[in-house]
Design an enzyme around this catalytic site. Structure first.
Site, PDB file in Angstrom:
ATOM      1  N   LYS A  24     -57.191  33.183 115.822  1.00 29.89           N
ATOM      2  CA  LYS A  24     -56.117  33.493 116.760  1.00 29.89           C
ATOM      3  C   LYS A  24     -55.134  32.617 116.884  1.00 29.89           C
ATOM      4  CE  LYS A  24     -56.809  35.369 121.074  1.00 29.89           C
ATOM      5  NZ  LYS A  24     -56.087  34.765 121.987  1.00 29.89           N
ATOM      6  N   SER A  25     -55.551  31.277 117.337  1.00 29.73           N
ATOM      7  CA  SER A  25     -54.566  30.373 117.556  1.00 29.73           C
ATOM      8  C   SER A  25     -53.667  30.033 116.415  1.00 29.73           C
ATOM      9  CB  SER A  25     -55.121  29.067 118.154  1.00 29.73           C
ATOM     10  OG  SER A  25     -55.656  29.417 119.618  1.00 29.73           O
ATOM     11  N   ARG A  29     -49.523  30.549 115.351  1.00 25.46           N
ATOM     12  CA  ARG A  29     -48.621  29.425 115.045  1.00 25.46           C
ATOM     13  C   ARG A  29     -48.095  29.622 113.708  1.00 25.46           C
ATOM     14  NH1 ARG A  29     -51.960  28.235 119.149  1.00 25.46           N
ATOM     15  NH2 ARG A  29     -51.540  26.335 120.448  1.00 25.46           N
ATOM     16  N   GLN A 169     -51.024  25.452 125.011  1.00 27.17           N
ATOM     17  CA  GLN A 169     -50.016  26.543 124.916  1.00 27.17           C
ATOM     18  C   GLN A 169     -48.684  25.662 125.644  1.00 27.17           C
ATOM     19  OE1 GLN A 169     -51.188  30.114 127.312  1.00 27.17           O
ATOM     20  NE2 GLN A 169     -52.551  30.473 125.469  1.00 27.17           N
ATOM     21  N   ASP A 315     -62.663  28.896 126.102  1.00 31.18           N
ATOM     22  CA  ASP A 315     -62.609  30.210 125.640  1.00 31.18           C
ATOM     23  C   ASP A 315     -64.226  30.889 125.566  1.00 31.18           C
ATOM     24  OD1 ASP A 315     -59.935  30.205 125.846  1.00 31.18           O
ATOM     25  OD2 ASP A 315     -59.547  30.089 123.790  1.00 31.18           O
ATOM     26  N   LYS A 342     -57.128  32.814 133.130  1.00 28.86           N
ATOM     27  CA  LYS A 342     -57.136  33.339 131.766  1.00 28.86           C
ATOM     28  C   LYS A 342     -56.854  34.878 131.920  1.00 28.86           C
ATOM     29  CE  LYS A 342     -57.900  29.630 129.629  1.00 28.86           C
ATOM     30  NZ  LYS A 342     -56.844  29.108 128.698  1.00 28.86           N
ATOM     31  N   ARG A 346     -62.119  34.651 134.891  1.00 33.69           N
ATOM     32  CA  ARG A 346     -63.259  34.679 134.155  1.00 33.69           C
ATOM     33  C   ARG A 346     -64.539  34.122 134.710  1.00 33.69           C
ATOM     34  NH1 ARG A 346     -60.881  33.480 128.098  1.00 33.69           N
ATOM     35  NH2 ARG A 346     -60.173  35.654 127.536  1.00 33.69           N
ATOM     36  N   ARG A 388     -62.592  38.874 125.999  1.00 37.03           N
ATOM     37  CA  ARG A 388     -63.845  37.926 125.948  1.00 37.03           C
ATOM     38  C   ARG A 388     -64.932  38.395 126.814  1.00 37.03           C
ATOM     39  NH1 ARG A 388     -62.166  35.127 121.871  1.00 37.03           N
ATOM     40  NH2 ARG A 388     -60.041  34.347 121.912  1.00 37.03           N
TER      41      ARG A 388
HETATM   42  C1  S3P Z   1     -54.635  28.764 123.314  1.00 35.23           C
HETATM   43  C2  S3P Z   1     -54.782  27.675 124.207  1.00 35.23           C
HETATM   44  C3  S3P Z   1     -55.644  27.976 125.406  1.00 35.23           C
HETATM   45  C4  S3P Z   1     -56.748  29.408 124.900  1.00 35.23           C
HETATM   46  C5  S3P Z   1     -55.798  30.255 124.702  1.00 35.23           C
HETATM   47  C6  S3P Z   1     -55.141  29.958 123.139  1.00 35.23           C
HETATM   48  C7  S3P Z   1     -53.454  28.560 121.931  1.00 35.23           C
HETATM   49  O1  S3P Z   1     -54.892  28.360 126.559  1.00 35.23           O
HETATM   50  O2  S3P Z   1     -57.438  29.356 126.068  1.00 35.23           O
HETATM   51  O3  S3P Z   1     -57.117  31.405 124.398  1.00 35.23           O
HETATM   52  O4  S3P Z   1     -53.555  29.260 121.149  1.00 35.23           O
HETATM   53  O5  S3P Z   1     -52.771  27.474 122.327  1.00 35.23           O
HETATM   54  P1  S3P Z   1     -54.177  27.117 127.468  1.00 35.23           P
HETATM   55  O6  S3P Z   1     -53.272  26.460 126.662  1.00 35.23           O
HETATM   56  O7  S3P Z   1     -53.870  27.777 128.457  1.00 35.23           O
HETATM   57  O8  S3P Z   1     -55.322  26.253 127.606  1.00 35.23           O
END
Ligand code: S3P
Length: 429
Positions: A24-25, A29, A169, A315, A342, A346, A388
């Site tokens: 997903k991340s 991007r 993020q 996560d 989150k 959680r 999740r």
């Molecule tokens: C993510 C960063 C994480 C993660 C989220 C995805 C990202 O959050 O928990 O599921 O893709 O940059 P944080 O940046 O708030 O830690």
């Protein structure tokens, strides 16, 4: 029973080999950074989950064409980003809202970002304040602490930020805001580094010094377009790693999973609990290392998950908490206060779900102690729109005597639309 509920029952052994969906991340991007590129880019194995579709819609609203070509997606960026004609709806996705805020803070036009009930309740001051401090005009509810956010960007000063919280993020948003003017960013722990890896491959001069500062040199013109092979999502694989460990007789393989070291805490935590996770690295072109993973069922022991390890599996902590509930002894989770902000709180949702299954859980501000045993149903878990939480308790339902009914099960589509298909493919339904 509502339309949005699913019930899980104890399963026979889970066996077989699957390919979990794209990370997903990395998917977010691949779209967002190629929006800023000098030509078309091909993305393979993009996760077509709801969060990433929110990003895709925003990228289109800013002037890109995003078209499907077989299983791939092609991003055709505009020559210059366009002012969006309407509000950008980030849905449930914190990554969409925060990374876009960084990009839009550098654009000389007006945009508004909103999201669902969960996203509008999540903290935004952490991103709004540094963007304002460097010259962007950002307004939001509660003085900018909550979305919707309205941004009039442009005219930024070079970014310099020593972040109070380790968050990819936040770090990514500030690096993206600083693409033209330069940025110096440091965080108190090492969060995932997908943005840094991708920017470096797109021609940006970006490096980390020995004090931990990321230094980004002002970049002239668009980024170099980058084709991206999205690895399988280790956060999605984590559900099968735990299911495979706790469901007796299981032996399953997960092909082509991303093993970026900032993300592999779940493998280390499971190994600490005594799970025989095999990790066989494979040759993968691109910025992200990949491996095939194999797990067989085993007895688990409680362990401590804190410090850097907690950050590297943040996560995955909901499903690791399920593993802990079936383990012998107590598992101690600490340094995970970010879990409270989150898609749901959680710590609270996991603790109350496990308690309703008869497990002793002691909550603290930044974690919990879970006294292992044999969680049991029948039970109804309110996933609270949190994907999740829904999948973690679905995994519990594959082992727990009695049934586990998940309310709000639709939320799995946020990150893992094929979750039930894969459960069937592994013989679990
Ligand atoms: C993510 C960063 C994480 C993660 C989220 C995805 C990202 O959050 O928990 O599921 O893709 O940059 P944080 O940046 O708030 O830690």
């Amino acid at each position: 029973m509502s339309d949005d509920s699913l019930t899980f029952h104890p399963s026979g052994p889970l066996r077989g080999r699957i390919r979990v969906p794209g990370d997903k991340s990395v998917s977010h991007r691949a779209l967002l950074l190629n929006l800023l590129a000098d030509g078309p880019a091909r993305i393979r194995n993009l996760l077509a989950g709801e969060d990433v579709l929110s990003t895709m819609a925003a990228v289109r609203a800013l002037g890109a064409q995003v078209v499907q070509d077989g299983d791939d997606w092609i991003v055709h960026p505009p020559a210059a980003l366009q002012e969006p004609g309407d509000v950008l709806d980030c849905g449930n996705s914190g990554t969409t809202m925060r990374l876009l805020s960084g990009i839009l803070a550098a654009q000389p036009f007006f945009s508004v970002l909103t999201g669902d009930d969960s996203l509008r309740a999540r903290p935004m001051a952490r991103i709004v304040e540094p963007l304002r401090a460097h010259g962007a005009m950002v307004l939001g509810r509660r003085e900018g602490a909550r979305a919707p956010l309205a941004i009039r960007g442009g005219g930024l000063q070079p970014i310099g930020a020593d972040l109070p919280v380790a968050s990819a993020q936040l770090k990514s948003a500030l690096l993206l805001a600083g693409l033209q003017v330069g940025a110096r960013v440091r965080e108190p722990g090492r969060s995932r580094d997908h943005t840094e890896r991708m920017l470096q491959r797109m021609g940006v001069q970006l490096s980390q010094d020995d004090q931990g500062w990321w230094n980004l040199t002002p970049h002239e013109g668009p980024l170099q377009a980058l084709d991206v092979d999205v690895p399988g999502d280790l956060s999605s694989a984590a559900f099968w790693l735990v299911a495979g460990a706790i469901v007796p007789g299981s032996d399953l393989e997960l092909a082509g999973v991303g093993i970026n070291p900032t993300r592999t805490g779940v493998l280390d935590a499971l190994q600490k609990m005594g799970a025989p996770v095999q990790c066989t690295p494979i040759d993968a072109a691109g910025a992200e290392p990949q491996a095939d993973l194999r797990i067989r069922s085993c007895a688990l022991q409680g362990c401590t998950i804190d410090g850097d390890l907690a950050l590297r599996c943040l996560d995955e902590l909901p499903v690791l908490a399920i593993a802990a509930a079936f383990a012998e002894g107590t598992t101690r989770i600490r340094d995970a206060a970010e879990l409270r902000v989150k898609e749901s709180d959680r710590i609270a949702t996991v603790a109350s779900g496990l308690r309703s299954m008869g497990i002793e859980v002691h909550e603290v501000d930044d974690g919990m102690d879970i006294v292992g045993g044999m969680p049991a149903g029948p039970v109804i878990i309110e996933a609270g729109g949190d994907h999740r939480i829904a999948m973690a308790f679905a995994v519990a339902g594959l082992r727990a005597p009695g049934s586990v009914r998940i309310e709000g099960a639709h939320s799995v589509a946020t990150s893992y639309p094929a979750f039930l298909d894969h459960l069937k493919a592994l013989g679990g339904m």
